[in-house]
Design a protein around this motif. Structure first.
Motif, PDB file in Angstrom:
ATOM      1  N   LYS A  43      17.707  62.203  71.808  1.00  0.00           N
ATOM      2  CA  LYS A  43      18.956  62.954  71.650  1.00  0.00           C
ATOM      3  C   LYS A  43      18.903  63.813  70.390  1.00  0.00           C
ATOM      4  N   THR A  44      18.325  63.237  69.332  1.00  0.00           N
ATOM      5  CA  THR A  44      18.160  63.974  68.075  1.00  0.00           C
ATOM      6  C   THR A  44      16.686  64.012  67.721  1.00  0.00           C
ATOM      7  N   THR A  46      13.829  65.601  64.806  1.00  0.00           N
ATOM      8  CA  THR A  46      13.655  66.240  63.500  1.00  0.00           C
ATOM      9  C   THR A  46      12.301  66.923  63.458  1.00  0.00           C
ATOM     10  N   LYS A  92      20.681  72.534  61.173  1.00  0.00           N
ATOM     11  CA  LYS A  92      20.990  71.561  62.206  1.00  0.00           C
ATOM     12  C   LYS A  92      21.484  72.340  63.423  1.00  0.00           C
ATOM     13  N   ALA A  94      22.867  72.126  67.103  1.00  0.00           N
ATOM     14  CA  ALA A  94      23.435  71.316  68.182  1.00  0.00           C
ATOM     15  C   ALA A  94      23.326  72.106  69.483  1.00  0.00           C
ATOM     16  N   GLY A 105      28.759  68.279  70.792  1.00  0.00           N
ATOM     17  CA  GLY A 105      28.193  66.952  71.092  1.00  0.00           C
ATOM     18  C   GLY A 105      28.865  66.239  72.232  1.00  0.00           C
ATOM     19  N   GLY A 110      22.519  67.338  72.543  1.00  0.00           N
ATOM     20  CA  GLY A 110      21.477  66.892  71.620  1.00  0.00           C
ATOM     21  C   GLY A 110      21.495  67.717  70.345  1.00  0.00           C
ATOM     22  N   THR A 111      20.637  67.334  69.405  1.00  0.00           N
ATOM     23  CA  THR A 111      20.568  68.032  68.120  1.00  0.00           C
ATOM     24  C   THR A 111      19.113  68.198  67.698  1.00  0.00           C
ATOM     25  N   VAL A 112      18.789  69.379  67.198  1.00  0.00           N
ATOM     26  CA  VAL A 112      17.487  69.620  66.582  1.00  0.00           C
ATOM     27  C   VAL A 112      17.727  69.802  65.089  1.00  0.00           C
ATOM     28  N   VAL A 113      17.123  68.922  64.286  1.00  0.00           N
ATOM     29  CA  VAL A 113      17.231  69.041  62.828  1.00  0.00           C
ATOM     30  C   VAL A 113      15.952  69.703  62.335  1.00  0.00           C
TER      31      VAL A 113
END
Ligand SMILES: [Cu+2]
Length: 157
Positions: A43-44, A46, A92, A94, A105, A110-113
């Motif tokens: 989901k996330t 980095t 960040k 989203a 969210g 999902g999130t890409v950091v």
């Protein structure tokens, strides 16, 4: 002796200056994110600046990979389709699926950091210095040899 040493030194110095800044340690990698029914896995994620994320729809239903801020959008992804995006700025990001989620969210999201890469540029800089050092030593050696020969030559004449 003098006549050929001078152009040689000029050539070596030119080589040193014109030396391209070398492959800047292109350790950029591609990270895979699974698109499934109906979630992103992981989901996330980095990553570092310059890295690419590749989403592949491994589910049965169509999905999308759509950034909250609109900076990227896969459009419709059918089962088996994939979409890639390269992140050039830290931050960040989203994202969500237009069919099963929403910005902020909600639902399938999902999130890409993206981290700025101090380790990357540091390694690149070190590689540059290491590759330049032998050439620098060679140039210094030739200059010393040239000066030595000139000194000897001047004393004789
Ligand atoms: Cu979906």
């Amino acid at each position: 002796m003098k006549t050929w040493i001078k152009p040689l030194i000029a050539l070596l110095i030119l080589l040193l200056v014109a030396m391209p800044s070398k492959v800047s340690a292109t350790t950029n990698t591609t990270h895979k994110v699974e698109v499934d029914d109906n979630y992103f896995e992981p989901k996330t994620i980095t990553i570092r600046v310059g890295d690419t994320v590749e989403w592949e729809n491994e589910g049965q239903n169509p999905h999308t990979v759509t950034a909250d801020d609109g900076s990227f959008d896969s459009g419709n992804l059918n089962s088996g389709d994939s979409f890639s995006h390269t992140f050039t700025k830290a931050g960040k990001y989203a994202y969500y699926c237009k069919y099963h989620g929403a910005a902020g969210g909600v639902g399938m999201a999902g999130t890409v950091v993206v981290m700025s890469g101090p380790a990357q540029t540091g390694a690149g800089g070190m590689a540059n210095h290491e590759s330049l050092l032998p050439i620098l030593l060679l140039v210094v050696g030739v200059v010393i040899l040239y000066l030595g020969l000139r000194f000897k030559y001047n004393r004789i004449s």
